[in-house]
Design a protein around this motif. Structure first.
Motif, PDB file in Angstrom:
ATOM      1  N   GLU A 142       0.817  -1.225   0.000  1.00  0.00           N
ATOM      2  CA  GLU A 142       0.000   0.000   0.000  1.00  0.00           C
ATOM      3  C   GLU A 142       0.845   1.267   0.000  1.00  0.00           C
ATOM      4  OE1 GLU A 142      -2.965  -0.017   3.085  1.00  0.00           O
ATOM      5  OE2 GLU A 142      -3.759  -1.962   2.449  1.00  0.00           O
ATOM      6  N   MET A 143       1.987   1.245   0.664  1.00  0.00           N
ATOM      7  CA  MET A 143       2.824   2.432   0.755  1.00  0.00           C
ATOM      8  C   MET A 143       3.698   2.590  -0.494  1.00  0.00           C
ATOM      9  SD  MET A 143       5.908   3.381   3.433  1.00  0.00           S
ATOM     10  CE  MET A 143       4.882   3.509   4.884  1.00  0.00           C
ATOM     11  N   LEU A 144       4.356   1.520  -0.895  1.00  0.00           N
ATOM     12  CA  LEU A 144       5.350   1.618  -1.966  1.00  0.00           C
ATOM     13  C   LEU A 144       4.797   1.343  -3.361  1.00  0.00           C
ATOM     14  CD1 LEU A 144       8.384  -0.099  -0.218  1.00  0.00           C
ATOM     15  CD2 LEU A 144       7.824   2.338  -0.349  1.00  0.00           C
ATOM     16  N   GLY A 145       3.776   0.523  -3.454  1.00  0.00           N
ATOM     17  CA  GLY A 145       3.220   0.167  -4.751  1.00  0.00           C
ATOM     18  C   GLY A 145       2.877   1.371  -5.614  1.00  0.00           C
ATOM     19  N   PRO A 146       2.133   2.340  -5.081  1.00  0.00           N
ATOM     20  CA  PRO A 146       1.779   3.508  -5.903  1.00  0.00           C
ATOM     21  C   PRO A 146       2.987   4.331  -6.355  1.00  0.00           C
ATOM     22  CG  PRO A 146       0.339   3.352  -3.992  1.00  0.00           C
ATOM     23  CD  PRO A 146       1.427   2.330  -3.799  1.00  0.00           C
ATOM     24  N   ILE A 147       4.011   4.417  -5.519  1.00  0.00           N
ATOM     25  CA  ILE A 147       5.209   5.185  -5.886  1.00  0.00           C
ATOM     26  C   ILE A 147       5.917   4.507  -7.049  1.00  0.00           C
ATOM     27  CG2 ILE A 147       7.488   5.972  -5.113  1.00  0.00           C
ATOM     28  CD1 ILE A 147       6.224   6.162  -2.256  1.00  0.00           C
ATOM     29  N   PHE A 148       6.133   3.199  -6.927  1.00  0.00           N
ATOM     30  CA  PHE A 148       6.814   2.467  -7.988  1.00  0.00           C
ATOM     31  C   PHE A 148       5.985   2.471  -9.273  1.00  0.00           C
ATOM     32  CE2 PHE A 148       9.519   1.213  -4.595  1.00  0.00           C
ATOM     33  CZ  PHE A 148      10.697   0.785  -5.168  1.00  0.00           C
ATOM     34  N   SER A 149       4.684   2.275  -9.143  1.00  0.00           N
ATOM     35  CA  SER A 149       3.822   2.242 -10.330  1.00  0.00           C
ATOM     36  C   SER A 149       3.813   3.576 -11.070  1.00  0.00           C
ATOM     37  CB  SER A 149       2.403   1.851  -9.933  1.00  0.00           C
ATOM     38  OG  SER A 149       2.387   0.512  -9.503  1.00  0.00           O
ATOM     39  N   ALA A 150       3.952   4.668 -10.332  1.00  0.00           N
ATOM     40  CA  ALA A 150       3.958   5.994 -10.958  1.00  0.00           C
ATOM     41  C   ALA A 150       5.246   6.250 -11.746  1.00  0.00           C
ATOM     42  CB  ALA A 150       3.777   7.076  -9.894  1.00  0.00           C
ATOM     43  N   HIS A 151       6.317   5.537 -11.416  1.00  0.00           N
ATOM     44  CA  HIS A 151       7.605   5.831 -12.035  1.00  0.00           C
ATOM     45  C   HIS A 151       8.137   4.725 -12.941  1.00  0.00           C
ATOM     46  CE1 HIS A 151       8.111   9.565  -9.840  1.00  0.00           C
ATOM     47  NE2 HIS A 151       7.585   8.948  -8.804  1.00  0.00           N
ATOM     48  N   ILE A 152       7.591   3.530 -12.825  1.00  0.00           N
ATOM     49  CA  ILE A 152       8.049   2.423 -13.668  1.00  0.00           C
ATOM     50  C   ILE A 152       6.957   2.133 -14.688  1.00  0.00           C
ATOM     51  CG2 ILE A 152       8.741   0.003 -13.753  1.00  0.00           C
ATOM     52  CD1 ILE A 152       9.809   0.406 -10.875  1.00  0.00           C
ATOM     53  N   HIS A 153       7.264   2.366 -15.934  1.00  0.00           N
ATOM     54  CA  HIS A 153       6.276   2.194 -16.997  1.00  0.00           C
ATOM     55  C   HIS A 153       6.469   0.897 -17.771  1.00  0.00           C
ATOM     56  CE1 HIS A 153       5.095   6.189 -15.906  1.00  0.00           C
ATOM     57  NE2 HIS A 153       6.308   6.621 -16.131  1.00  0.00           N
ATOM     58  N   ASN A 154       7.647   0.311 -17.653  1.00  0.00           N
ATOM     59  CA  ASN A 154       7.915  -0.957 -18.319  1.00  0.00           C
ATOM     60  C   ASN A 154       8.540  -1.894 -17.280  1.00  0.00           C
ATOM     61  OD1 ASN A 154       9.041  -3.137 -19.724  1.00  0.00           O
ATOM     62  ND2 ASN A 154       9.468  -1.889 -21.539  1.00  0.00           N
ATOM     63  N   TRP A 155       7.701  -2.712 -16.669  1.00  0.00           N
ATOM     64  CA  TRP A 155       8.165  -3.571 -15.583  1.00  0.00           C
ATOM     65  C   TRP A 155       9.177  -4.604 -16.056  1.00  0.00           C
ATOM     66  CZ3 TRP A 155       8.155  -3.010 -10.534  1.00  0.00           C
ATOM     67  CH2 TRP A 155       7.291  -2.060  -9.983  1.00  0.00           C
ATOM     68  N   ASP A 156       9.000  -5.153 -17.240  1.00  0.00           N
ATOM     69  CA  ASP A 156       9.962  -6.139 -17.742  1.00  0.00           C
ATOM     70  C   ASP A 156      11.353  -5.521 -17.867  1.00  0.00           C
ATOM     71  OD1 ASP A 156       8.055  -8.161 -17.867  1.00  0.00           O
ATOM     72  OD2 ASP A 156       7.605  -7.802 -19.986  1.00  0.00           O
ATOM     73  N   GLU A 157      11.402  -4.318 -18.390  1.00  0.00           N
ATOM     74  CA  GLU A 157      12.682  -3.621 -18.525  1.00  0.00           C
ATOM     75  C   GLU A 157      13.290  -3.355 -17.148  1.00  0.00           C
ATOM     76  OE1 GLU A 157      14.503   0.576 -20.280  1.00  0.00           O
ATOM     77  OE2 GLU A 157      12.397   0.110 -20.585  1.00  0.00           O
ATOM     78  N   HIS A 158      12.476  -2.876 -16.218  1.00  0.00           N
ATOM     79  CA  HIS A 158      12.966  -2.567 -14.872  1.00  0.00           C
ATOM     80  C   HIS A 158      13.489  -3.831 -14.183  1.00  0.00           C
ATOM     81  CE1 HIS A 158      13.428  -0.407 -11.145  1.00  0.00           C
ATOM     82  NE2 HIS A 158      12.763  -1.353 -10.521  1.00  0.00           N
ATOM     83  N   LEU A 159      12.743  -4.917 -14.286  1.00  0.00           N
ATOM     84  CA  LEU A 159      13.180  -6.158 -13.649  1.00  0.00           C
ATOM     85  C   LEU A 159      14.509  -6.624 -14.236  1.00  0.00           C
ATOM     86  CD1 LEU A 159       9.789  -8.060 -13.314  1.00  0.00           C
ATOM     87  CD2 LEU A 159      11.041  -6.811 -11.530  1.00  0.00           C
ATOM     88  N   GLY A 160      14.690  -6.488 -15.541  1.00  0.00           N
ATOM     89  CA  GLY A 160      15.959  -6.840 -16.169  1.00  0.00           C
ATOM     90  C   GLY A 160      17.111  -6.002 -15.639  1.00  0.00           C
ATOM     91  N   ILE A 161      16.863  -4.714 -15.465  1.00  0.00           N
ATOM     92  CA  ILE A 161      17.885  -3.821 -14.911  1.00  0.00           C
ATOM     93  C   ILE A 161      18.230  -4.248 -13.485  1.00  0.00           C
ATOM     94  CG2 ILE A 161      18.315  -1.458 -14.114  1.00  0.00           C
ATOM     95  CD1 ILE A 161      16.575  -0.558 -16.566  1.00  0.00           C
ATOM     96  N   MET A 162      17.208  -4.550 -12.704  1.00  0.00           N
ATOM     97  CA  MET A 162      17.435  -4.959 -11.315  1.00  0.00           C
ATOM     98  C   MET A 162      18.140  -6.312 -11.233  1.00  0.00           C
ATOM     99  SD  MET A 162      16.527  -2.513  -9.316  1.00  0.00           S
ATOM    100  CE  MET A 162      17.472  -1.633 -10.559  1.00  0.00           C
ATOM    101  N   GLU A 163      17.849  -7.197 -12.149  1.00  0.00           N
ATOM    102  CA  GLU A 163      18.571  -8.475 -12.188  1.00  0.00           C
ATOM    103  C   GLU A 163      20.052  -8.243 -12.461  1.00  0.00           C
ATOM    104  OE1 GLU A 163      16.471 -10.865 -15.082  1.00  0.00           O
ATOM    105  OE2 GLU A 163      14.620 -10.703 -13.914  1.00  0.00           O
ATOM    106  N   ARG A 164      20.370  -7.351 -13.389  1.00  0.00           N
ATOM    107  CA  ARG A 164      21.770  -7.042 -13.674  1.00  0.00           C
ATOM    108  C   ARG A 164      22.431  -6.356 -12.476  1.00  0.00           C
ATOM    109  NH1 ARG A 164      19.209  -5.972 -18.408  1.00  0.00           N
ATOM    110  NH2 ARG A 164      19.283  -3.703 -18.212  1.00  0.00           N
ATOM    111  N   PHE A 165      21.688  -5.474 -11.814  1.00  0.00           N
ATOM    112  CA  PHE A 165      22.207  -4.788 -10.627  1.00  0.00           C
ATOM    113  C   PHE A 165      22.593  -5.806  -9.553  1.00  0.00           C
ATOM    114  CE2 PHE A 165      21.486  -2.931  -6.426  1.00  0.00           C
ATOM    115  CZ  PHE A 165      22.315  -1.819  -6.481  1.00  0.00           C
ATOM    116  N   TRP A 166      21.670  -6.707  -9.225  1.00  0.00           N
ATOM    117  CA  TRP A 166      21.935  -7.684  -8.167  1.00  0.00           C
ATOM    118  C   TRP A 166      22.965  -8.717  -8.607  1.00  0.00           C
ATOM    119  CZ3 TRP A 166      21.282  -6.746  -3.345  1.00  0.00           C
ATOM    120  CH2 TRP A 166      20.364  -5.767  -2.970  1.00  0.00           C
ATOM    121  N   SER A 167      23.014  -9.050  -9.875  1.00  0.00           N
ATOM    122  CA  SER A 167      24.047  -9.946 -10.379  1.00  0.00           C
ATOM    123  C   SER A 167      25.424  -9.314 -10.218  1.00  0.00           C
ATOM    124  CB  SER A 167      23.782 -10.290 -11.851  1.00  0.00           C
ATOM    125  OG  SER A 167      24.794 -11.119 -12.358  1.00  0.00           O
TER     126      SER A 167
END
Length: 135
Positions: free
Chosen positions: A28-53
């Motif tokens: 409830e707190m973070l979902g709306p913030i992330f949804s407002a700024h991330i428009h392509n979730w697949d792209e974002h998840l790929g970036i985050m996978e590379r970050f954590w890798s």
């Protein structure tokens, strides 16, 4: 002398990232913030996978400056970073690979504290910064 086995696999990182952002999107707190700024979730998840890798496997596959992107956000408070950490800790605890979860959580705590300190300085440089309450 044999090299130590890797801490985790790319598949485990992908699962960590996917599960974490599933939690974020439902929060409830973070979902709306992330949804407002991330428009392509697949792209974002790929970036985050590379970050954590890059962190967990030392792959150097991430190229970017996450701090600058986060500094552009307005109206964040310590509670937002603390909730991010709670969700990350929960996600790490759900891992079968506990060593990976523990290492990822240590990185996440350092990242959250660094981002919060920099965020405060960026948005109000004359105010004394507060620390986070780590979960």
């Amino acid at each position: 002398m044999d090299a130590a086995p890797p801490l985790c696999t790319e598949a485990e990182i992908k699962s960590l990232v996917s599960d974490f952002y599933d939690h974020i999107r439902l929060d409830e707190m973070l979902g709306p913030i992330f949804s407002a700024h991330i428009h392509n979730w697949d792209e974002h998840l790929g970036i985050m996978e590379r970050f954590w890798s890059s962190l967990l496997l030392k792959t150097a596959s991430y190229q970017g400056s996450p701090m600058a992107k986060h500094m552009r956000l307005d109206h964040l408070e310590a509670a937002h970073f603390e909730q991010w950490l709670r969700l990350f800790k929960q996600t790490c605890a759900e891992r079968e690979n506990l060593a990976m979860g523990e290492q990822a959580l240590q990185y996440a705590q350092r990242i959250a504290r660094s981002f919060w300190m920099n965020y405060q300085f960026h948005h109000n440089p004359i105010k004394v910064a507060s620390d986070l309450t780590l979960p």
